[in-house]
Design an enzyme around this catalytic site. Sequence first.
Site, PDB file in Angstrom:
ATOM      1  N   ILE A  63      33.328  41.866  29.104  1.00 34.70           N
ATOM      2  CA  ILE A  63      33.601  41.195  30.541  1.00 34.70           C
ATOM      3  C   ILE A  63      32.494  41.540  31.455  1.00 34.70           C
ATOM      4  O   ILE A  63      31.991  42.707  31.510  1.00 34.70           O
ATOM      5  CB  ILE A  63      35.045  41.387  31.069  1.00 34.70           C
ATOM      6  CG1 ILE A  63      35.175  40.097  32.090  1.00 34.70           C
ATOM      7  CG2 ILE A  63      35.064  42.932  31.620  1.00 34.70           C
ATOM      8  CD1 ILE A  63      36.890  40.339  32.449  1.00 34.70           C
ATOM      9  N   CYS A  64      31.934  40.608  32.577  1.00 35.94           N
ATOM     10  CA  CYS A  64      31.105  40.676  33.364  1.00 35.94           C
ATOM     11  C   CYS A  64      31.756  40.111  34.799  1.00 35.94           C
ATOM     12  O   CYS A  64      33.005  40.039  34.831  1.00 35.94           O
ATOM     13  CB  CYS A  64      29.775  40.285  33.125  1.00 35.94           C
ATOM     14  SG  CYS A  64      29.558  38.512  32.792  1.00 35.94           S
ATOM     15  N   ARG A  65      30.687  39.767  35.516  1.00 35.33           N
ATOM     16  CA  ARG A  65      31.343  38.862  36.894  1.00 35.33           C
ATOM     17  C   ARG A  65      31.979  37.850  36.409  1.00 35.33           C
ATOM     18  O   ARG A  65      33.122  37.192  36.779  1.00 35.33           O
ATOM     19  CB  ARG A  65      30.276  38.967  37.990  1.00 35.33           C
ATOM     20  CG  ARG A  65      30.629  38.003  39.320  1.00 35.33           C
ATOM     21  CD  ARG A  65      29.527  38.295  40.137  1.00 35.33           C
ATOM     22  NE  ARG A  65      30.091  37.628  41.335  1.00 35.33           N
ATOM     23  CZ  ARG A  65      29.897  36.217  41.568  1.00 35.33           C
ATOM     24  NH1 ARG A  65      29.058  35.608  40.959  1.00 35.33           N
ATOM     25  NH2 ARG A  65      30.364  35.799  42.804  1.00 35.33           N
TER      26      ARG A  65
ATOM     27  N   GLY B 153      30.741  35.692  33.281  1.00 34.67           N
ATOM     28  CA  GLY B 153      30.647  35.444  31.695  1.00 34.67           C
ATOM     29  C   GLY B 153      29.273  35.267  31.279  1.00 34.67           C
ATOM     30  O   GLY B 153      29.130  35.051  29.901  1.00 34.67           O
TER      31      GLY B 153
ATOM     32  N   THR C 125      35.333  38.711  35.473  1.00 38.81           N
ATOM     33  CA  THR C 125      36.257  39.216  36.118  1.00 38.81           C
ATOM     34  C   THR C 125      36.734  38.164  37.379  1.00 38.81           C
ATOM     35  O   THR C 125      37.921  38.283  37.853  1.00 38.81           O
ATOM     36  CB  THR C 125      35.574  40.576  37.003  1.00 38.81           C
ATOM     37  OG1 THR C 125      35.587  41.257  35.960  1.00 38.81           O
ATOM     38  CG2 THR C 125      36.713  41.301  37.591  1.00 38.81           C
TER      39      THR C 125
END
Length: 106
Positions: free
Chosen positions: A62-64, A66, A90
């Site tokens: 996961i990141c901010r 995608g 996120t």
Amino acid sequence: MSAEIDVDRLIEVMARGARVIDVREPDEYAEAHVPGAQLIPLGSLPDALDELAGHDENLYVICRSGARSLRAADYLNAHGIDAVSVAGGTMAWVQRGLDYETGEDA
């Protein structure tokens, strides 16, 4: 291109003990992260390959939003680690109203 799931599916796999890594930078991670997600910034992935390779099931990334997690999942898959990106990242988790953690400790 790596597989992607949405946050609803992430909730399901996390309930079964799925491992989640967050590939954002430490300051982003400290602002808000999925409970239990392990911070491994994108630039540190090459150094973490040995640690991540010892996992038999999918690794969820996961990141901010995608984009970085998709790049990270592609990289991990190319190195023999089964990785799945979380679409929406996120931001989608928080916007969905799900609990999140703050601070640097996972």
